[in-house]
Motif scaffolding. Structure first.
Motif, PDB file in Angstrom:
ATOM      1  N   ILE A  36       0.831  -1.206   0.000  1.00 13.18           N
ATOM      2  CA  ILE A  36       0.000   0.000   0.000  1.00 13.18           C
ATOM      3  C   ILE A  36       0.861   1.250   0.000  1.00 13.18           C
ATOM      4  O   ILE A  36       0.590   2.201  -0.739  1.00 13.18           O
ATOM      5  CB  ILE A  36      -0.943   0.023   1.229  1.00 13.18           C
ATOM      6  N   GLY A  37       1.893   1.264   0.822  1.00 11.27           N
ATOM      7  CA  GLY A  37       2.777   2.427   0.896  1.00 11.27           C
ATOM      8  C   GLY A  37       3.425   2.734  -0.438  1.00 11.27           C
ATOM      9  O   GLY A  37       3.484   3.887  -0.867  1.00 11.27           O
ATOM     10  N   SER A  38       3.892   1.701  -1.108  1.00 14.35           N
ATOM     11  CA  SER A  38       4.527   1.883  -2.413  1.00 14.35           C
ATOM     12  C   SER A  38       3.532   2.407  -3.440  1.00 14.35           C
ATOM     13  O   SER A  38       3.809   3.369  -4.158  1.00 14.35           O
ATOM     14  CB  SER A  38       5.118   0.564  -2.912  1.00 14.35           C
ATOM     15  N   LEU A  39       2.381   1.781  -3.506  1.00 24.74           N
ATOM     16  CA  LEU A  39       1.376   2.189  -4.481  1.00 24.74           C
ATOM     17  C   LEU A  39       0.838   3.593  -4.223  1.00 24.74           C
ATOM     18  O   LEU A  39       0.674   4.386  -5.152  1.00 24.74           O
ATOM     19  CB  LEU A  39       0.224   1.186  -4.508  1.00 24.74           C
ATOM     20  N   THR A  40       0.556   3.899  -2.968  1.00 25.55           N
ATOM     21  CA  THR A  40      -0.012   5.216  -2.677  1.00 25.55           C
ATOM     22  C   THR A  40       0.999   6.326  -2.895  1.00 25.55           C
ATOM     23  O   THR A  40       0.640   7.393  -3.392  1.00 25.55           O
ATOM     24  CB  THR A  40      -0.586   5.311  -1.245  1.00 25.55           C
ATOM     25  N   ARG A  41       2.247   6.096  -2.542  1.00 21.54           N
ATOM     26  CA  ARG A  41       3.263   7.137  -2.775  1.00 21.54           C
ATOM     27  C   ARG A  41       3.402   7.419  -4.264  1.00 21.54           C
ATOM     28  O   ARG A  41       3.482   8.562  -4.678  1.00 21.54           O
ATOM     29  CB  ARG A  41       4.614   6.749  -2.180  1.00 21.54           C
ATOM     30  N   ILE A  42       3.432   6.365  -5.059  1.00 22.78           N
ATOM     31  CA  ILE A  42       3.541   6.552  -6.508  1.00 22.78           C
ATOM     32  C   ILE A  42       2.281   7.236  -7.036  1.00 22.78           C
ATOM     33  O   ILE A  42       2.356   8.217  -7.773  1.00 22.78           O
ATOM     34  CB  ILE A  42       3.758   5.195  -7.224  1.00 22.78           C
ATOM     35  N   PHE A  43       1.116   6.748  -6.644  1.00 23.76           N
ATOM     36  CA  PHE A  43      -0.158   7.255  -7.130  1.00 23.76           C
ATOM     37  C   PHE A  43      -0.405   8.690  -6.673  1.00 23.76           C
ATOM     38  O   PHE A  43      -0.698   9.566  -7.480  1.00 23.76           O
ATOM     39  CB  PHE A  43      -1.287   6.321  -6.659  1.00 23.76           C
ATOM     40  N   VAL A  44      -0.284   8.932  -5.382  1.00 22.00           N
ATOM     41  CA  VAL A  44      -0.560  10.257  -4.825  1.00 22.00           C
ATOM     42  C   VAL A  44       0.448  11.287  -5.335  1.00 22.00           C
ATOM     43  O   VAL A  44       0.075  12.389  -5.747  1.00 22.00           O
ATOM     44  CB  VAL A  44      -0.591  10.222  -3.278  1.00 22.00           C
ATOM     45  N   SER A  45       1.719  10.938  -5.324  1.00 19.44           N
ATOM     46  CA  SER A  45       2.744  11.859  -5.827  1.00 19.44           C
ATOM     47  C   SER A  45       2.500  12.202  -7.287  1.00 19.44           C
ATOM     48  O   SER A  45       2.625  13.358  -7.689  1.00 19.44           O
ATOM     49  CB  SER A  45       4.139  11.246  -5.678  1.00 19.44           C
ATOM     50  N   SER A  46       2.127  11.205  -8.081  1.00 18.53           N
ATOM     51  CA  SER A  46       1.869  11.436  -9.498  1.00 18.53           C
ATOM     52  C   SER A  46       0.694  12.380  -9.709  1.00 18.53           C
ATOM     53  O   SER A  46       0.751  13.274 -10.553  1.00 18.53           O
ATOM     54  CB  SER A  46       1.587  10.116 -10.217  1.00 18.53           C
ATOM     55  N   ILE A  47      -0.363  12.188  -8.937  1.00 18.44           N
ATOM     56  CA  ILE A  47      -1.546  13.047  -9.071  1.00 18.44           C
ATOM     57  C   ILE A  47      -1.194  14.493  -8.728  1.00 18.44           C
ATOM     58  O   ILE A  47      -1.514  15.414  -9.478  1.00 18.44           O
ATOM     59  CB  ILE A  47      -2.702  12.551  -8.170  1.00 18.44           C
ATOM     60  N   PHE A  48      -0.528  14.692  -7.614  1.00 18.52           N
ATOM     61  CA  PHE A  48      -0.242  16.058  -7.178  1.00 18.52           C
ATOM     62  C   PHE A  48       0.820  16.730  -8.048  1.00 18.52           C
ATOM     63  O   PHE A  48       0.773  17.934  -8.269  1.00 18.52           O
ATOM     64  CB  PHE A  48       0.118  16.091  -5.700  1.00 18.52           C
ATOM     65  N   LYS A  49       1.752  15.957  -8.575  1.00 19.80           N
ATOM     66  CA  LYS A  49       2.736  16.526  -9.501  1.00 19.80           C
ATOM     67  C   LYS A  49       2.070  16.888 -10.824  1.00 19.80           C
ATOM     68  O   LYS A  49       2.397  17.891 -11.439  1.00 19.80           O
ATOM     69  CB  LYS A  49       3.908  15.579  -9.706  1.00 19.80           C
ATOM     70  N   ALA A  50       1.117  16.064 -11.269  1.00 19.25           N
ATOM     71  CA  ALA A  50       0.384  16.356 -12.507  1.00 19.25           C
ATOM     72  C   ALA A  50      -0.484  17.601 -12.363  1.00 19.25           C
ATOM     73  O   ALA A  50      -0.735  18.303 -13.334  1.00 19.25           O
ATOM     74  CB  ALA A  50      -0.474  15.159 -12.900  1.00 19.25           C
ATOM     75  N   LEU A  51      -0.918  17.868 -11.150  1.00 22.86           N
ATOM     76  CA  LEU A  51      -1.738  19.060 -10.901  1.00 22.86           C
ATOM     77  C   LEU A  51      -0.888  20.318 -10.736  1.00 22.86           C
ATOM     78  O   LEU A  51      -1.425  21.389 -10.447  1.00 22.86           O
ATOM     79  CB  LEU A  51      -2.616  18.851  -9.662  1.00 22.86           C
ATOM     80  N   GLY A  52       0.416  20.167 -10.879  1.00 26.10           N
ATOM     81  CA  GLY A  52       1.277  21.335 -10.874  1.00 26.10           C
ATOM     82  C   GLY A  52       2.101  21.556  -9.630  1.00 26.10           C
ATOM     83  O   GLY A  52       2.849  22.521  -9.546  1.00 26.10           O
ATOM     84  N   GLY A  53       2.000  20.682  -8.664  1.00 30.13           N
ATOM     85  CA  GLY A  53       2.799  20.854  -7.450  1.00 30.13           C
ATOM     86  C   GLY A  53       4.001  19.943  -7.458  1.00 30.13           C
ATOM     87  O   GLY A  53       3.898  18.771  -7.785  1.00 30.13           O
ATOM     88  N   GLY A  54       5.164  20.462  -7.129  1.00 29.09           N
ATOM     89  CA  GLY A  54       6.350  19.622  -7.057  1.00 29.09           C
ATOM     90  C   GLY A  54       6.472  18.965  -5.699  1.00 29.09           C
ATOM     91  O   GLY A  54       6.932  17.853  -5.555  1.00 29.09           O
TER      92      GLY A  54
END
Length: 153
Positions: A36-54
């Motif tokens: 879960i930790g691996s998947l959520t970090r990848i998923f959540v980070s990707s979403i927020f980076k795609a929305l313009g936040g580094g």
């Protein structure tokens, strides 16, 4: 030409029930946390980076934390509902069963995973009970009338 008893159906279980003890459940839970930790970090980070936040803010009530908690609970509820086990339980040959119904119901799972697990996390005895009780139930299992059994030995 009889059929094998299904470990998910307590009515069909024979006297050969092998309850999963504390350490087996601990290792399965640890595997689940890593997955879960691996998947959520990848998923959540990707979403927020795609929305313009580094930078992704993981403070207590941040959108990222709320999304991670949602993914965490959905993982446990949906995997247990549809497969009777999470990936961690699959790895270690464990399965959640209901002690009162033929199969796990939505109500049982939601109660077990949300309310029961919340209480177990905030009381140290919640998970320690698994090593003490005869059916190897944690506090969340007692509340939901479930237990975890070994599907292979």
């Amino acid at each position: 030409m009889g059929t094998e008893p299904s470990p998910i159906n307590p009515v069909n279980l024979t006297a050969e029930i092998h309850y999963a003890g504390f350490w087996m459940r601990f290792w399965a839970y640890l595997a689940d946390l890593i997955i879960i930790g691996s998947l959520t970090r990848i998923f959540v980070s990707s979403i927020f980076k795609a929305l313009g936040g580094g930078y992704v803010d993981y403070s207590f009530f941040s959108p990222a934390t709320i999304l991670e908690v949602t993914i965490f609970y959905l993982y446990f509820v949906l995997m247990t509902r549809y497969f009777g086990q999470t990936l961690g339980k699959m790895i270690f040959g464990l399965q959640v069963i209901s002690l009162k119904d033929d199969k796990l119901t939505w109500g049982t799972l939601i109660f077990r995973e949300f309310i029961g697990r919340f209480i177990s996390k905030f009381t140290s005895i919640g998970y320690i009970l698994v090593g003490i009780l005869p059916k190897k139930q944690g506090l969340h299992d007692i509340f939901a009338d479930t237990t975890v059994v070994m599907t292979r030995r």
